[in-house]
Scaffold this active site. Structure first.
Site: not given
Ligand code: DGY
Length: 321
Positions: A160, A239-240, A264, A269, A287-290
């Site tokens: 990534i 990432a996190r 993100d 969370e 958290h919409i990265g993927s």
């Protein structure tokens, strides 16, 4: 008649994945609203042969101990697996699998989205327009900063990180990175290795985090490291959340030391530090990265392939434990 194996899932999956599972197995789907506890996770998995989970569920040692003995594999729909206690899983002979490789492009897109949104004040502008506060274009108002010619520092040059570097180069940024060791392919895309994290941070107009969360990387971006950033730097995290010391970042956003952040992911969370909500210079995504239909379907299929392999007595293709 032969009893079908039962696959329990904590959430809904993209339709193609649910259909593939239903063609072979009995399936117990979760819903997308409930937050799980140790007890409700065990109930959801009751009698199941495999348990498909997401990073929203905490499978610590207590939750793993409470799972029914029938469960043979924990298949997480994610590349990250820090929500699962691997030692506890190993101790009880439970396989753990993940879904690597397929979320690279989608997540790198969101890193660029956040770099641009943070530097060009997109969240703030959108809120202003929606609130009816926009008075029209003024030459000196609502100015962001240009990313062309700026330095992007990438922490963690995995897939990534590299895909983010390619995108940033296309926007005219110069790209530096720090990683445990230099990555030959990074040189090919024009990213320059910096041998310490602190030195990278000191040269990053935009700092983007792309490393896994481990005990070593927890709170990696702390107050001391934020102090090293050039004045007015921008911080991006896809990432996190646990990589960032929230208190330090919030203070830096309040003081302007960090001019903007694009986030993100968050510690704990979805219960992010509420002070972020008050900061106009923080762009906050859920958290919409993927989160594209293509990528989530591909991730779901990998989770299903892992389950099928364990159910058939084969080695799962994406095994963690
Ligand atoms: C992962 O796969 O770990 C991502 O964070 C989910 O999008």
């Amino acid at each position: 008649m032969h009893k079908k194996q039962l696959i329990a899932i904590t959430r809904r999956m993209p339709a193609a994945c649910e259909e593939r599972l239903a063609a072979r197995y009995a399936v117990r789907l979760g819903d997308d609203e409930t937050a799980f506890t140790t007890e409700t996770l065990a109930r959801q998995a009751d009698g199941a042969d495999a348990f498909i989970v997401t990073p929203s569920e905490v499978l610590d040692a207590a939750a793993i101990a409470a799972l029914p003995a029938s469960v043979k594999v924990l298949s997480t729909i994610s590349v990250g697996y820090e929500h699962i206690d691997l030692g506890a899983a190993r101790d009880r002979g439970l396989r753990v699998t993940n879904t690597p490789d397929v979320l690279t492009e989608a997540t790198a897109d969101v890193a660029l989205l956040l770099i641009l949104a943070a530097t060009r004040r997109a969240g703030e502008g959108e809120r202003m327009v929606r609130a009816g506060r926009w008075k029209g274009l003024r030459p000196t108002r609502f100015l962001g900063t240009q990313i062309t010619g700026k330095r992007l520092g990438i922490v963690g040059m995995g897939r990534i990180g590299a895909a983010t570097a390619v995108r940033a180069k296309a926007f005219g940024m110069s790209v530096l990175y720090h990683n445990r060791r230099p990555v030959p392919e990074a040189g090919e895309i024009g990213a320059v290795f910096v041998d310490t994290l602190d030195a990278l941070i000191a040269q990053s107009d935009v700092l983007s985090l792309h490393c896994p969360l481990t005990p070593e990387t927890k709170n990696l971006l702390n107050a001391a490291r934020i102090a090293l950033l050039p004045p007015g730097a921008v911080v991006v995290n896809t990432a996190r959340g646990g990589l960032v010391d929230d208190n330090a970042l919030i203070l830096a956003l309040q003081s302007g030391k960090v001019s903007a952040a694009g986030l993100d992911v968050f510690a704990n969370e979805p219960l992010l530090d509420p002070r972020y909500l008050t900061l106009e210079n923080a762009v906050l995504l859920p958290h919409i990265g993927s989160g594209t239909i293509e990528t989530r379907t591909a991730m779901g299929m990998r989770a299903v392939e892992n389950v099928e392999a364990v159910m058939d007595g084969r080695e799962p293709p994406y095994a963690v434990v």
